[in-house]
Scaffold this active site. Sequence first.
Site, PDB file in Angstrom:
ATOM      1  N   ARG A  94     -72.954  48.183  27.528  1.00 13.51           N
ATOM      2  CA  ARG A  94     -72.781  46.940  28.307  1.00 13.51           C
ATOM      3  C   ARG A  94     -71.820  45.955  27.633  1.00 13.51           C
ATOM      4  O   ARG A  94     -71.974  44.743  27.751  1.00 13.51           O
ATOM      5  CB  ARG A  94     -74.127  46.249  28.566  1.00 13.51           C
ATOM      6  CG  ARG A  94     -75.149  47.091  29.292  1.00 13.51           C
ATOM      7  CD  ARG A  94     -74.724  47.406  30.738  1.00 13.51           C
ATOM      8  NE  ARG A  94     -75.732  48.230  31.374  1.00 13.51           N
ATOM      9  CZ  ARG A  94     -75.725  49.571  31.306  1.00 13.51           C
ATOM     10  NH1 ARG A  94     -74.756  50.210  30.681  1.00 13.51           N
ATOM     11  NH2 ARG A  94     -76.671  50.262  31.898  1.00 13.51           N
TER      12      ARG A  94
ATOM     13  N   SER B 212     -80.776  44.349  36.401  1.00 11.04           N
ATOM     14  CA  SER B 212     -81.496  44.135  35.133  1.00 11.04           C
ATOM     15  C   SER B 212     -81.134  42.755  34.585  1.00 11.04           C
ATOM     16  O   SER B 212     -79.954  42.424  34.460  1.00 11.04           O
ATOM     17  CB  SER B 212     -81.082  45.188  34.102  1.00 11.04           C
ATOM     18  OG  SER B 212     -81.363  46.459  34.608  1.00 11.04           O
TER      19      SER B 212
ATOM     20  N   GLU C  15     -78.563  39.571  30.632  1.00 12.56           N
ATOM     21  CA  GLU C  15     -77.395  40.337  31.074  1.00 12.56           C
ATOM     22  C   GLU C  15     -76.477  39.531  32.016  1.00 12.56           C
ATOM     23  O   GLU C  15     -75.274  39.472  31.770  1.00 12.56           O
ATOM     24  CB  GLU C  15     -77.842  41.636  31.757  1.00 12.56           C
ATOM     25  CG  GLU C  15     -76.654  42.468  32.198  1.00 12.56           C
ATOM     26  CD  GLU C  15     -77.038  43.835  32.743  1.00 12.56           C
ATOM     27  OE1 GLU C  15     -77.799  44.549  32.089  1.00 12.56           O
ATOM     28  OE2 GLU C  15     -76.548  44.166  33.831  1.00 12.56           O
TER      29      GLU C  15
HETATM   30  C1  FAD Z   1     -79.509  45.551  42.523  1.00 11.16           C
HETATM   31  C2  FAD Z   1     -78.552  45.624  41.347  1.00 11.16           C
HETATM   32  C3  FAD Z   1     -78.496  46.768  40.587  1.00 11.16           C
HETATM   33  C4  FAD Z   1     -77.613  46.871  39.478  1.00 11.16           C
HETATM   34  N1  FAD Z   1     -77.585  48.017  38.768  1.00 11.16           N
HETATM   35  C5  FAD Z   1     -76.735  48.127  37.706  1.00 11.16           C
HETATM   36  C6  FAD Z   1     -76.685  49.341  36.958  1.00 11.16           C
HETATM   37  O1  FAD Z   1     -77.359  50.313  37.259  1.00 11.16           O
HETATM   38  N2  FAD Z   1     -75.827  49.402  35.900  1.00 11.16           N
HETATM   39  C7  FAD Z   1     -75.029  48.335  35.558  1.00 11.16           C
HETATM   40  O2  FAD Z   1     -74.271  48.464  34.577  1.00 11.16           O
HETATM   41  N3  FAD Z   1     -75.069  47.180  36.252  1.00 11.16           N
HETATM   42  C8  FAD Z   1     -75.895  47.049  37.316  1.00 11.16           C
HETATM   43  N4  FAD Z   1     -75.940  45.868  38.021  1.00 11.16           N
HETATM   44  C9  FAD Z   1     -75.096  44.733  37.617  1.00 11.16           C
HETATM   45  C10 FAD Z   1     -73.765  44.604  38.405  1.00 11.16           C
HETATM   46  O3  FAD Z   1     -73.810  45.353  39.577  1.00 11.16           O
HETATM   47  C11 FAD Z   1     -72.563  45.066  37.565  1.00 11.16           C
HETATM   48  O4  FAD Z   1     -72.487  44.308  36.379  1.00 11.16           O
HETATM   49  C12 FAD Z   1     -71.243  44.911  38.346  1.00 11.16           C
HETATM   50  O5  FAD Z   1     -70.215  45.549  37.634  1.00 11.16           O
HETATM   51  C13 FAD Z   1     -70.864  43.453  38.595  1.00 11.16           C
HETATM   52  O6  FAD Z   1     -69.767  43.454  39.482  1.00 11.16           O
HETATM   53  P1  FAD Z   1     -69.389  42.162  40.306  1.00 11.16           P
HETATM   54  O7  FAD Z   1     -68.102  42.424  40.996  1.00 11.16           O
HETATM   55  O8  FAD Z   1     -70.522  41.749  41.171  1.00 11.16           O
HETATM   56  O9  FAD Z   1     -69.157  41.112  39.126  1.00 11.16           O
HETATM   57  P2  FAD Z   1     -69.530  39.557  39.120  1.00 11.16           P
HETATM   58  O10 FAD Z   1     -71.010  39.413  39.085  1.00 11.16           O
HETATM   59  O11 FAD Z   1     -68.794  38.854  40.185  1.00 11.16           O
HETATM   60  O12 FAD Z   1     -68.940  39.143  37.705  1.00 11.16           O
HETATM   61  C14 FAD Z   1     -69.525  39.625  36.530  1.00 11.16           C
HETATM   62  C15 FAD Z   1     -68.617  39.265  35.346  1.00 11.16           C
HETATM   63  O13 FAD Z   1     -67.404  39.999  35.450  1.00 11.16           O
HETATM   64  C16 FAD Z   1     -66.299  39.102  35.494  1.00 11.16           C
HETATM   65  N5  FAD Z   1     -65.321  39.662  36.436  1.00 11.16           N
HETATM   66  C17 FAD Z   1     -65.493  39.972  37.719  1.00 11.16           C
HETATM   67  N6  FAD Z   1     -64.380  40.509  38.235  1.00 11.16           N
HETATM   68  C18 FAD Z   1     -63.467  40.537  37.228  1.00 11.16           C
HETATM   69  C19 FAD Z   1     -62.117  40.974  37.132  1.00 11.16           C
HETATM   70  N7  FAD Z   1     -61.443  41.498  38.159  1.00 11.16           N
HETATM   71  N8  FAD Z   1     -61.493  40.840  35.929  1.00 11.16           N
HETATM   72  C20 FAD Z   1     -62.121  40.317  34.864  1.00 11.16           C
HETATM   73  N9  FAD Z   1     -63.404  39.878  34.901  1.00 11.16           N
HETATM   74  C21 FAD Z   1     -64.062  39.992  36.073  1.00 11.16           C
HETATM   75  C22 FAD Z   1     -66.860  37.778  35.954  1.00 11.16           C
HETATM   76  O14 FAD Z   1     -66.076  36.702  35.477  1.00 11.16           O
HETATM   77  C23 FAD Z   1     -68.236  37.784  35.331  1.00 11.16           C
HETATM   78  O15 FAD Z   1     -68.129  37.358  33.984  1.00 11.16           O
HETATM   79  C24 FAD Z   1     -76.800  45.758  39.143  1.00 11.16           C
HETATM   80  C25 FAD Z   1     -76.863  44.583  39.928  1.00 11.16           C
HETATM   81  C26 FAD Z   1     -77.716  44.525  41.024  1.00 11.16           C
HETATM   82  C27 FAD Z   1     -77.753  43.277  41.864  1.00 11.16           C
END
Ligand code: FAD
Length: 327
Positions: free
Chosen positions: A163, A231, A323
């Site tokens: 992570r 998580s 997280e």
């Molecule tokens: C139901 C559920 C289940 C999940 N299961 C998992 C799992 O199994 N494994 C896991 O690892 N995660 C899991 N996650 C967490 C999440 O899905 C991941 O971390 C995902 O990659 C976040 O993507 P996002 O586009 O929503 O990022 P956001 O929440 O919009 O942003 C997260 C971070 O990334 C940064 N960011 C976003 N886009 C960019 C970009 N283009 N360039 C640079 N920085 C950027 C943001 O500034 C922020 O700091 C889960 C979440 C949920 C709600």
Amino acid sequence: MDPIADFDLTPFNTMGLAARARFGALVTDSAQLSDLSRFAASVGLPLHVIGGGSNLVLRDVVEAVVAVMGTKGRSVDTTGHTIRVTAAAGEDWAELVGWTVGQGFGGIENLALIPGTVGAAPVQNIGAYGLELADRFHALTAWDSVDSTLRTFNRDECGFSYRQSVFKQHGGRFVVLDVTLDVPRQWTPNLGYAGLDTLPPTASPAEVMERVVAIRRSKLPDWRVLGNAGSFFHNPVVDAETAAAIAAVPRYPQLDGSVKLSAAWLIESVALKGHRIGNAGIYDKHALIVVNHGGATYAEVAELADLVRSTVSGRYGIALTQEPFVL
Ligand SMILES: Cc1cc2nc3c(=O)[nH]c(=O)nc-3n(C[C@H](O)[C@H](O)[C@H](O)COP(=O)(O)OP(=O)(O)OC[C@H]3O[C@@H](n4cnc5c(N)ncnc54)[C@H](O)[C@@H]3O)c2cc1C
């Protein structure tokens, strides 16, 4: 491009928190980032890039110019030793997995149904069911907000670990624009994880994906129904002596002699599973997930997270790390 003042972020976070940004914009072309950066500097606010908002806890008012990455585009190159899949940052990660599997390419099916965008996937090196993004990563292009230049990162330069990545450590300096994955030609299913181990070794990428999706649906709340950010705490990595003192906790020994412990077990063991503060609660079926029962506020989520951290630390002397990012 002119950002929108008092931008509503409520539809852009899976926790479903009611939040507004001082300014916000949907980015459909990465060239817009330079303009937004200049605008942010002119109003004395930081520029924050988000994707699907699935790893965020938002304050009521986010003191920033928030750029929602909405760039699209996918391509496949089958001319080399491996199959190279490239996708723009604003592509939906779960759709990308379905798209590659739909074309018969195995390699990322264990990461099915993870919400969020392609651009955010390297930030915390997403992982699930025995696979991490780093295992299939080839390279990415990022925009460096310090000098407004484009940079390419190979896998070593990303500094991936559990992570973690350089993008997380540099706190928003690099905006990921696109990601290229290496999908093996000689694919074998990765069935080591509990729940997948009952599939036959001849299982196809689509069959593995279907199983992953079924397991995830049975364990995790659908954020469209019960807001959540997946998580909420990392599994803590402790020394062997600390781990030995907690006899019953599920443990995962690491190569360096340390031990990763189940954060869900620790939270459940201090009787916080199902606990609520206002409309924020620990999910009653999975203690690692903080849910919004409807109308939860940032203050309630923060108080609940503090309660979990202090109770687990008081009982076991273990500090849990959150997280989701707080904006
Ligand atoms: C139901 C559920 C289940 C999940 N299961 C998992 C799992 O199994 N494994 C896991 O690892 N995660 C899991 N996650 C967490 C999440 O899905 C991941 O971390 C995902 O990659 C976040 O993507 P996002 O586009 O929503 O990022 P956001 O929440 O919009 O942003 C997260 C971070 O990334 C940064 N960011 C976003 N886009 C960019 C970009 N283009 N360039 C640079 N920085 C950027 C943001 O500034 C922020 O700091 C889960 C979440 C949920 C709600």
